[in-house]
Write a protein that holds these residues in place. Structure first.
Motif, PDB file in Angstrom:
ATOM      1  N   ASN A 100      42.933   7.541  42.925  1.00 54.80           N
ATOM      2  CA  ASN A 100      44.183   6.772  42.971  1.00 54.80           C
ATOM      3  C   ASN A 100      44.383   6.189  44.368  1.00 54.80           C
ATOM      4  N   ASP A 123      48.058   4.310  44.918  1.00 55.13           N
ATOM      5  CA  ASP A 123      49.265   5.100  45.150  1.00 55.13           C
ATOM      6  C   ASP A 123      49.259   5.719  46.543  1.00 55.13           C
ATOM      7  N   ASN A 158      61.914   2.215  43.320  1.00 52.33           N
ATOM      8  CA  ASN A 158      60.548   2.694  43.441  1.00 52.33           C
ATOM      9  C   ASN A 158      60.569   4.147  43.917  1.00 52.33           C
ATOM     10  N   GLY A 173      47.596  11.301  44.477  1.00 51.24           N
ATOM     11  CA  GLY A 173      48.358  10.173  44.994  1.00 51.24           C
ATOM     12  C   GLY A 173      49.856  10.253  44.900  1.00 51.24           C
ATOM     13  N   HIS A 174      50.439  11.167  44.118  1.00 49.86           N
ATOM     14  CA  HIS A 174      51.875  11.155  43.864  1.00 49.86           C
ATOM     15  C   HIS A 174      52.608  12.178  44.725  1.00 49.86           C
ATOM     16  N   THR A 220      45.256  10.791  36.809  1.00 49.91           N
ATOM     17  CA  THR A 220      46.462  11.228  37.512  1.00 49.91           C
ATOM     18  C   THR A 220      47.538  11.703  36.542  1.00 49.91           C
ATOM     19  N   ASN A 244      47.665  -3.085  43.410  1.00 44.13           N
ATOM     20  CA  ASN A 244      47.341  -1.680  43.193  1.00 44.13           C
ATOM     21  C   ASN A 244      45.842  -1.427  43.187  1.00 44.13           C
ATOM     22  N   TYR A 295      51.762  -3.490  46.451  1.00 35.79           N
ATOM     23  CA  TYR A 295      51.761  -2.564  45.320  1.00 35.79           C
ATOM     24  C   TYR A 295      53.125  -1.889  45.263  1.00 35.79           C
TER      25      TYR A 295
END
Length: 620
Positions: free
Chosen positions: A60, A63, A101, A173-174, A321, A487, A513
């Motif tokens: 990812n 992200d 976001n 990535g989160h 993910t 992205n 992104y």
């Protein structure tokens, strides 16, 4: 103490005070769990720590680039001021609604000193590591306080919650979803609202937690609030708890009222921006039917588990993910068996708790299936409850499969209860517990996490790190790397992030992104990134597929209009371009840019094309 109790005789010896346990001794078990959790988190993320400046998460890239940008924007806010929930630094000239976001504003501000010192790359790895370790430790403390006094049992449940497959998957990535410590923190203070005489203090604390949690993991906070509400209602209905719930109701309602007032005071502006601010949008940029959980996924294993290493992986997730459940067949069977075993040994009060857990877990499991039933990768025509929810506010912006993350907490509580039963030696060892303990180990061992996959990424160009870019962009001007940030090719966003982390004069970028409105502006359906223009696709197509078109005068006129719309002063092409799965096609982008803009300048380690009033490179 009862006032009717007889007074002690004057000559009677006073009872000896309880022994004073040193603070370190009392906290030693907690410290052991914390060290284990941190060690596991470092093990999972060690690929980033080896080379944080030249490696990125392999599954990812986009992200990670977005969150690095947000962390750098936190530094920019402290140094230059601005709106934490809206920015024109990205997506010039329209800007981006950061409240809509996953902007992790609180983290960006708190970790700003580290970002200044070491860069957003190191801050990203730090927060990711602390999130995983902190989630496990927070769940351990919660379970030890509210579920079991056996610390070993609480540790088993806590470590499961912190490193469950769904959260390790989101570690690709989160930073918002790996903030799993928010759930036990919110639930802790929700339960404390029942304390007599402390509704004001507890309500204020809960309100502050909700206010901060919204800017770190709004979607996870929404799920936690829903799950907490369902559990409390389901727990209160059975006769065993009805009287207790009736007594606690006024205190809890008073505390919730205070929490709501405090949270609203903190969130009035970000909530306005989220729902009605510029560049907001309806729904999400992702297809909810695609991001729905497969029934079989609950009985399968995710990619980053020990089971997958021996060949038991699958392709049932929307992407690597979003492997949000994936508990495996043994654990699913064990949870059902544990409910039966605990139910048989429980008193009415504990049975009511088990029933509330079952209702909460079952409801969120069904919701995670999305609007239509999906089995073994095939979407059927069978409608499900989420079909009625998907157009409601908040639900329309959620991805159904993520609701299955609530079951991580439910399963963690059940595992802690089961471990507590197995470790209880009050009545002596029980031979029947041996096969249950073996089943517990057999269920959890395949879920042991594997380290996150990482890959090489393009290093920061000297053109950016040296500050030579300032010779090509005036104050408040717009500069971008090629291709424009998306992205799947987010380098242009990264280069801007690194300049924001250093401070000083900044530049804006087109595109980026993020999530924003589709064609038509604010209030439209959400999409990923900016509404594309022809020149976007020209360079992105070259970088992804190596396609170099034969340009016409219409192409040049269109690009001239696009550059004017963005207000671009210059574009540049680094030596390498990071893509989602490896480096992109540099030569095709260079040929396309040269055909469109003429011969470039070689500056440091990049090629630069000037675009400014009075000097139109398209006409050269």
């Amino acid at each position: 103490m009862s006032v009717a109790a007889p007074a002690p005789q004057a000559t009677e010896d006073r009872p000896a005070p309880p022994p004073v346990v040193p603070l370190l001794r009392r906290w030693r078990p907690h410290l052991v769990v914390a060290v284990i959790a941190l060690g596991l988190a470092l093990y999972v993320t060690h690929g980033l720590w080896r080379q944080p400046y030249t490696r990125t998460l392999g599954e990812n890239v986009g992200d990670q680039a977005f969150f690095e940008w947000v962390l750098a924007y936190g530094v920019h806010l402290l140094r230059a001021g601005g709106d934490p929930f809206f920015t024109t630094m990205m997506n010039a000239p329209l800007g981006v609604n950061l409240a809509a976001n996953t902007s992790i504003t609180v983290d960006a501000i708190l970790f700003a000193p580290l970002t200044i010192l070491a860069g957003p790359q190191v801050t990203f790895a730090t927060i990711l590591t602390l999130n995983l370790a902190g989630s496990a430790f927070a769940w351990y403390l919660f379970l030890n306080r509210w579920v079991t006094r056996n610390r070993a049992a609480a540790a088993i449940g806590g470590l499961f919650c912190g490193f469950a497959p769904g959260f390790v998957s989101h570690a690709n990535g989160h930073l918002n979803w790996t903030s799993g410590w928010i759930a036990p923190l919110v639930l802790w203070w929700l339960l404390k609202l029942t304390e007599d005489g402390r509704w004001l203090r507890n309500g204020v604390v809960l309100g502050v937690i909700l206010g901060c949690g919204f800017t770190i993991a709004a979607e996870g906070l929404f799920f936690t609030a829903l799950a907490g509400g369902v559990f409390v209602i389901a727990w209160s209905v059975p006769r065993a708890h009805r009287a207790q719930a009736r007594r606690a109701l006024p205190t809890m309602l008073a505390g919730l009222g205070v929490a709501a007032l405090v949270a609203f005071a903190l969130l009035a502006y970000p909530l306005y921006m989220h729902f009605a601010g510029p560049q907001t949008f309806a729904g999400t940029g992702f297809n909810q039917r695609h991001y729905a959980e497969d029934v079989a996924a609950y009985f399968s294993y995710s990619d980053r588990t020990l089971a997958a290493k021996v060949g038991l992986g699958n392709n049932l997730a929307a992407n690597s993910t979003e492997q949000t459940s994936f508990f495996g067949m043994p654990l699913m069977i064990l949870i059902v068996a544990a409910f039966v075993l605990l139910w048989r040994r429980a008193d009415p009060g504990r049975r009511a708790t088990l029933l509330a857990l079952a209702i909460t877990g079952g409801l969120f499991m069904v919701i995670s299936y999305g609007p239509r039933l999906r089995i073994l990768g095939h979407e059927t025509d069978v409608p499900l409850p989420y079909a009625l929810l998907q157009r409601l506010p908040l639900f329309d912006a959620a991805l159904p499969l993520r609701f299955s993350l609530v079951l991580v907490g439910v399963f963690g509580v059940v595992l802690a209860m089961l471990a507590d039963l197995l470790l209880d030696r009050a009545d002596g060892p029980n031979p029947a517990h041996t096969p249950v303990a073996a089943a517990l180990a057999f269920s959890l061992l395949p879920l042991f996490p594997l380290p996150l996959l990482t890959t090489e990424r393009a290093p920061e160009p000297e053109f950016i790190s040296s500050g030579h870019w300032k010779q090509y962009v005036p104050e408040g001007g717009t500069l971008t790397a090629l291709p424009f940030a998306t992205n799947v090719a987010a380098d242009a966003q990264r280069w801007q992030a690194y300049t924001m982390a250093r401070g000083g004069r900044q530049f804006r970028i087109p595109d980026g992104y993020f999530l924003g409105p589709d064609v038509g502006g604010a209030g439209e359906k959400g999409r990923i990134g900016a509404v594309p223009r022809p020149t976007d696709w020209l360079f992105l197509r070259a970088s992804l597929y190596g396609y170099v078109p034969q340009l016409t005068n219409w192409d040049r006129a269109t690009s001239r209009a696009d550059f004017e719309y963005w207000g671009i002063d210059a574009v540049f092409l680094p030596a390498e371009i990071t893509g989602s799965h490896g480096m992109l096609r540099h030569t095709a982008v260079e040929l396309t840019a040269t055909e469109l803009l003429g011969a470039p300048e070689r500056v440091d380690d990049v090629l630069v094309w000037r675009i400014r009033p009075g000097v139109d490179p398209i006409d050269r």
